[in-house]
Design an enzyme around this catalytic site. Structure first.
Site, mmCIF file in Angstrom:
data_model
loop_
_atom_site.group_PDB
_atom_site.id
_atom_site.type_symbol
_atom_site.label_atom_id
_atom_site.label_comp_id
_atom_site.label_asym_id
_atom_site.label_seq_id
_atom_site.Cartn_x
_atom_site.Cartn_y
_atom_site.Cartn_z
ATOM 1 N N CYS A 1 -5.675 -2.813 3.051
ATOM 2 C CA CYS A 1 -5.317 -2.643 4.456
ATOM 3 C C CYS A 1 -6.537 -2.658 5.389
ATOM 4 C CB CYS A 1 -4.480 -1.378 4.602
ATOM 5 S SG CYS A 1 -3.470 -1.309 6.111
ATOM 6 N N LYS B 1 -9.527 2.881 -1.993
ATOM 7 C CA LYS B 1 -9.827 2.357 -0.661
ATOM 8 C C LYS B 1 -11.131 2.929 -0.123
ATOM 9 C CE LYS B 1 -7.267 1.826 3.729
ATOM 10 N NZ LYS B 1 -5.979 2.212 4.385
ATOM 11 N N GLU C 1 0.823 -1.215 0.000
ATOM 12 C CA GLU C 1 0.000 0.000 0.000
ATOM 13 C C GLU C 1 0.858 1.267 0.000
ATOM 14 O OE1 GLU C 1 -3.578 1.945 2.754
ATOM 15 O OE2 GLU C 1 -2.141 0.564 3.659
#
Length: 272
Positions: free
Chosen positions: A155, A120, A51
């Site tokens: 994540c 995200k 990431e």
């Protein structure tokens, strides 16, 4: 049929250190690690980066550091994928688009074409993401092989089982998770990833960074987990290329053995 006779997908996870606020140095370092990965025998077919590899969490300077429309990052990753005939899940980058900054994953096939992009959805308040970044609003999947769909997650997203379950219900067989996940939450990292694999009977490929950024230490432990929740490969806490093979028939086999999706009761779940 033995694993050697079944269709497999060879994956390499680029568990790298990231220099905060140094996009050019990070790009050169990632390119070097990718070259090392594709020089291995047998050559991996799928490469996954961590990431925010281009900037790290330099959020106070992210307006100046973010890649406009992801252009520079996309161009060299696309060229690399085409040159070496590999699929690349480009971790995620800080990308400037539509008047905001997004934490975005791009995926490239063997021809260098962009096959998916995902921003995200869940922003992590403990690292002030919501103060500096815009949240995505689209669930994304893409084909790794014919009949073998992958789902995108980044994540903090793995703390939300609804996302992985929705992807599984839509046919996803492997969840790919680039991350910057720090100490002291190693137990959470491993447990959540194994849970997502077991409950959705899917592979999970999770590539975490290593190194220190400010007062935060990142522990690596990139993982490939099979649909039974068994660990296929796991990194240590230093920089390395973590490799493993996915048995492409195993997901259907596990889902046939324990028919979780057929036994769901969504009519009951919706009741208050």
């Amino acid at each position: 049929m033995s694993l050697t006779e079944r269709a497999v997908l060879r994956a390499a996870l680029i568990q790298a250190d990231i220099q905060i606020g140094q996009p050019e140095a990070n790009r050169l370092h990632m390119e070097d690690l990718l070259e090392r990965a594709v020089s291995a025998e047998p050559k991996p077919e799928l490469l996954v980066l961590p990431e925010m590899w281009n900037t790290g969490y330099a959020l106070e300077q992210i307006q100046e550091l973010a890649d406009p429309d992801g252009r520079e990052s996309r161009e060299w990753l696309s060229a690399f994928a085409k040159r070496h005939g590999v699929t690349i899940v480009g971790g995620s980058i800080a990308e400037k688009k539509d008047g905001g900054i997004y934490n975005t994953m791009y995926v490239f096939n063997e021809q260098g074409d962009t096959t998916a992009q995902y921003s995200k959805i869940h922003l992590f308040r403990l690292m002030d993401e919501e103060k500096h970044l815009e949240a995505g609003d689209e669930i994304v999947s893409f084909a790794l092989r014919e009949g073998f769909q992958a789902g995108a997650s980044i994540c903090y997203d793995i703390r939300f089982p609804e996302l992985a379950r929705t992807q599984a219900l839509n046919g996803v067989k492997v969840l790919i998770v680039p991350a910057e996940w720090p100490h002291p939450r190693l137990h959470h990292w491993r447990t959540l990833l194994m849970a997502r694999a077991i409950e959705n009977q899917m592979y999970v490929i999770a590539c975490n960074r290593v190194g220190v950024s400010g007062s935060t230490e990142f522990f690596g432990h990139s993982l490939i987990i099979d649909p039974w929740g068994e660990i296929v490969a796991e990194g240590g806490e230093g920089e390395e290329i973590v490799t493993g093979e996915l048995d492409l028939g195993l997901v259907d086999e596990v889902r046939g053995r324990i028919p979780v999706f057929e036994d769901r009761r969504p009519d009951i779940y919706r009741k208050p």
